[in-house]
Each structure stands twice: as C-alpha cells, then as structure tokens.
Design a protein around this motif. Structure first.
Motif, PDB file in Angstrom:
ATOM      1  N   VAL A 216     -34.365 -55.340  33.274  1.00 23.89           N
ATOM      2  CA  VAL A 216     -35.683 -55.945  33.443  1.00 23.89           C
ATOM      3  C   VAL A 216     -35.989 -56.063  34.932  1.00 23.89           C
ATOM      4  CG1 VAL A 216     -37.129 -57.931  32.909  1.00 23.89           C
ATOM      5  CG2 VAL A 216     -35.319 -57.228  31.304  1.00 23.89           C
TER       6      VAL A 216
ATOM      7  N   ASP B 181     -39.028 -56.826  38.026  1.00 25.58           N
ATOM      8  CA  ASP B 181     -40.318 -57.413  38.378  1.00 25.58           C
ATOM      9  C   ASP B 181     -41.271 -56.290  38.768  1.00 25.58           C
ATOM     10  OD1 ASP B 181     -42.269 -58.464  40.581  1.00 25.58           O
ATOM     11  OD2 ASP B 181     -41.633 -60.243  39.461  1.00 25.58           O
TER      12      ASP B 181
ATOM     13  N   ARG C 266     -44.147 -59.101  24.925  1.00 28.03           N
ATOM     14  CA  ARG C 266     -43.278 -60.202  25.340  1.00 28.03           C
ATOM     15  C   ARG C 266     -41.850 -59.664  25.406  1.00 28.03           C
ATOM     16  NH1 ARG C 266     -43.811 -64.559  20.833  1.00 28.03           N
ATOM     17  NH2 ARG C 266     -43.345 -62.670  19.719  1.00 28.03           N
ATOM     18  N   GLY C 267     -41.052 -60.179  26.348  1.00 27.86           N
ATOM     19  CA  GLY C 267     -39.658 -59.763  26.422  1.00 27.86           C
ATOM     20  C   GLY C 267     -38.875 -60.376  25.273  1.00 27.86           C
TER      21      GLY C 267
ATOM     22  N   LYS D 253     -37.773 -64.276  25.370  1.00 27.22           N
ATOM     23  CA  LYS D 253     -37.621 -64.845  26.713  1.00 27.22           C
ATOM     24  C   LYS D 253     -38.729 -65.870  26.946  1.00 27.22           C
ATOM     25  CE  LYS D 253     -35.886 -65.006  30.866  1.00 27.22           C
ATOM     26  NZ  LYS D 253     -34.713 -65.818  31.044  1.00 27.22           N
TER      27      LYS D 253
ATOM     28  N   GLN E  44     -41.985 -63.575  29.956  1.00 28.86           N
ATOM     29  CA  GLN E  44     -42.156 -62.247  30.542  1.00 28.86           C
ATOM     30  C   GLN E  44     -43.305 -61.541  29.835  1.00 28.86           C
ATOM     31  OE1 GLN E  44     -38.320 -60.492  29.831  1.00 28.86           O
ATOM     32  NE2 GLN E  44     -37.464 -61.345  31.706  1.00 28.86           N
TER      33      GLN E  44
ATOM     34  N   VAL F 145     -41.927 -56.128  34.203  1.00 29.89           N
ATOM     35  CA  VAL F 145     -42.553 -57.339  33.688  1.00 29.89           C
ATOM     36  C   VAL F 145     -43.236 -58.149  34.782  1.00 29.89           C
ATOM     37  CG1 VAL F 145     -40.776 -57.488  31.887  1.00 29.89           C
ATOM     38  CG2 VAL F 145     -40.536 -58.861  33.960  1.00 29.89           C
ATOM     39  N   ASP F 146     -44.182 -58.973  34.346  1.00 27.49           N
ATOM     40  CA  ASP F 146     -44.688 -60.077  35.143  1.00 27.49           C
ATOM     41  C   ASP F 146     -43.887 -61.286  34.667  1.00 27.49           C
ATOM     42  OD1 ASP F 146     -46.822 -58.871  36.651  1.00 27.49           O
ATOM     43  OD2 ASP F 146     -47.994 -58.795  34.798  1.00 27.49           O
ATOM     44  N   GLN F 147     -43.071 -61.839  35.546  1.00 29.80           N
ATOM     45  CA  GLN F 147     -42.194 -62.947  35.193  1.00 29.80           C
ATOM     46  C   GLN F 147     -42.850 -64.265  35.589  1.00 29.80           C
ATOM     47  OE1 GLN F 147     -38.879 -62.912  33.793  1.00 29.80           O
ATOM     48  NE2 GLN F 147     -39.278 -65.102  33.683  1.00 29.80           N
TER      49      GLN F 147
ATOM     50  N   ALA G 178     -36.101 -65.994  35.909  1.00 32.98           N
ATOM     51  CA  ALA G 178     -35.682 -64.997  34.920  1.00 32.98           C
ATOM     52  C   ALA G 178     -34.293 -65.309  34.386  1.00 32.98           C
ATOM     53  CB  ALA G 178     -35.700 -63.600  35.526  1.00 32.98           C
TER      54      ALA G 178
END
Length: 117
Positions: free
Chosen positions: A26, A28, A53-54, A67, A75, A93-95, A99
């Motif tokens: 994963v 960013d 979604r993660g 997540k 995420q 992902v946009d976290q 994380a």
C-alpha cells in the motif's frame, strides 16, 4: 454486508500463497511513500475493487478487515495494479490518519537498515 465476488479474469491472474493469499503493498498516492504491507484473499480484493476501501485479510485473526473500520484511519483506494507474477498487488491510496496499527504514518517508520549514501 454484501458478499463481493472477484471477477474470474482477475482471479485467474493471481498466484496465491499456500493460504490462498496475495501480498498487498500500500502506497500513498501523493507522496509515493510505502505505508504498509498486508494480505488479501479473493473476497478482500473483490471488496476493495467494488468499494474503493482498503480491505485486507488478517492472518492472526483469520478474517477480513476494513482498514479504519475501528480506528477511523481509512484508505480511499485510487488504483490497484497487479505485478507481472500475479503474486502481489499495489494499492495507491489516500490515507486518512496513521496507516500503521501502532499509530505511525507508515509501518516502515521503525528502523532503517540501510540509508542513502
């Protein structure tokens, strides 16, 4: 909860380990920093693709997990790619929030074994 089924054409490309899992790296999407590594089964990958979604598979708990479901550190999955061997997927992902489960930005904030010259 809706059961998500992985598209057959994707499932056929995966090379799973003995437990039926594929590695998920994963990253960013903005900084390019690797945030974490987790495992996915077919259902987790299918749900990730369907919901952005993660979603992962916890080997220690023996179940899938979303997540941020309890922590709020969610995420939003911007893209998913599969590697040439089919044994790893890359999620960009946009976290939101940390994380790592220990509260850090990345699970790789612990120790640097070899730094840049």
């Amino acid at each position: 909860m809706t059961a998500h089924v992985l598209d057959r054409s994707i499932a056929e490309r995966l090379s799973r380990n003995a437990d039926g899992l594929v590695a998920a790296v994963v990253q960013d999407v903005t900084s390019g920093r690797v945030l974490m590594m987790a495992w996915m089964d077919d259902a987790a990958l299918a749900e990730t693709l369907a919901t952005r979604r993660g979603v992962y598979y916890s080997r220690s708990r023996g179940q899938r997990w979303v997540k941020g479901e309890t922590s709020g550190h969610v995420q939003h999955v911007r893209s998913v790619e599969i590697d040439c061997d089919g044994d790893t997927v890359l999620l960009r992902v946009d976290q939101t929030g940390a994380a790592c489960h220990n509260g850090t930005t990345s699970c790789f904030d612990t120790a640097t074994l070899l730094g840049e010259d």
